[in-house]
Design an enzyme around this catalytic site. Sequence first.
Site, PDB file in Angstrom:
ATOM      1  N   ASN A  61       2.602 -38.852 -20.166  1.00  0.00           N
ATOM      2  CA  ASN A  61       4.001 -38.859 -20.969  1.00  0.00           C
ATOM      3  C   ASN A  61       4.248 -38.708 -22.074  1.00  0.00           C
ATOM      4  O   ASN A  61       5.380 -38.000 -21.447  1.00  0.00           O
ATOM      5  CB  ASN A  61       3.943 -40.484 -20.949  1.00  0.00           C
ATOM      6  CG  ASN A  61       3.925 -41.521 -19.328  1.00  0.00           C
ATOM      7  OD1 ASN A  61       4.350 -40.781 -18.453  1.00  0.00           O
ATOM      8  ND2 ASN A  61       3.465 -42.478 -19.023  1.00  0.00           N
ATOM      9  N   CYS A 106       8.693 -43.225  -9.481  1.00  0.00           N
ATOM     10  CA  CYS A 106       8.371 -44.253  -8.635  1.00  0.00           C
ATOM     11  C   CYS A 106      10.324 -45.349  -8.451  1.00  0.00           C
ATOM     12  O   CYS A 106      10.853 -45.319  -9.031  1.00  0.00           O
ATOM     13  CB  CYS A 106       7.251 -44.881  -9.545  1.00  0.00           C
ATOM     14  SG  CYS A 106       5.853 -44.367  -9.463  1.00  0.00           S
TER      15      CYS A 106
END
Length: 422
Positions: free
Chosen positions: A23, A118
């Site tokens: 991330n 996702c």
Amino acid sequence: MDSILVTGNGPLNGQIPIAGAKNACLTLMPATLLSEEPLTLTNAPRLSDIKTMTALLQSLGAEVSSLQDGQVIAMSSHSLTSQTADYDIVRKMRASNLVLGPLLARFGQAVVSLPGGCAIGARPMDLHVEGLEALGAEVELKDGYLHAKAPGGLKGAVHQMRFASVGATENIVMAATLAKGTTVLKNAAREPEIVDLVECLRKMGAQISGEGTPTIEIQGVDRLHGATHQVVTDRIELGTYMLAPAICGGEVELLGGRMSLVESFAAKLDAAGVSVSETEGGLKVARKNGRVRAVDVVTEPFPGFPTDLQAQMMALMCTAEGTSVLEERIFENRFMHAPELVRMGAQIEVHGGTATVTGVERLKGAPVMATDLRASVSLILAGLAAEGETTVSRVYHLDRGYEHVVRKLEGVGAKIERIKGQ
């Protein structure tokens, strides 16, 4: 399609090296768009999401090279050819929206598709848009694309975010580095990945203070220059592998781990009966004695319990003594792994954003299906503690966030292999 075969075979012992943060790296890469000079990242993770971000930056005309077996990413945006991020690339990964702020700040315009990623809730872009509009941008949604422009350039402002969104904080901070005047961002997210981004931007010449607190102040500058920056350790990979000896027994040292990255998570493990201690090389984790105890979990923005460790923690609670309640407050629809764990003999009841888990003595191996990135690794963890064989299908999700997962777990004694699809 590939699958992973896991056979439960007792305690784990040894060392696992922890990679750079996915991330963080996905946030740092778009920062190259803010400057004509090169930006080089070291300690980069080798993941499919990094390849997707590379393709996106290259589609804009940036030069991106992968060096030293992928652990160094060298980038240059000296001659970009486009300010449009197309749907075909953006749909693959949520973090693609982080090109919006840098493009807008440097060029005064950007066209970015609404993102994908996702299937764990809507994750709207409204917080990003509100922040950029506070800086003077005009943003319009047309045909699934955000069309943003700031003909006179962005201007500093005081902006209070309705929710401490990580992505929106990152986008606004990057945009504000080249805005005229001072920007004060209130209710900003405090995650280590944001601190890491600010450290990189500061190396590039940005004037920023307050990172890691709810108020970040950015004094705009005329231009940013090149820099070299090391990506921070991945706290989610760290937390995931901390759970391996917790669920299987044994003692594992996580190389590169830092307690400051996982304090709230480590506190929950301690309450469950798992020891976490600092070493010269990282963190050492071991179950204190016998079966772990059930603990309740509420996901919260940093420094609270991370939503990205909720699925893995549920796997641990499946074999804990007692009943635990896991409450998901960050993303909707993030209990899709629960039915798969039930196939392995877990006792889980889901009601809205709350899952109640009653621990069982032992899980049983079964064929299960990964539904998203963190769910995929939670099923692998459950398989390590289960009786017999567990086959996890659709593991392409796993490749988005974990490098060499089979090699790392094999290295501490797990019986695990990747089965190539037909």
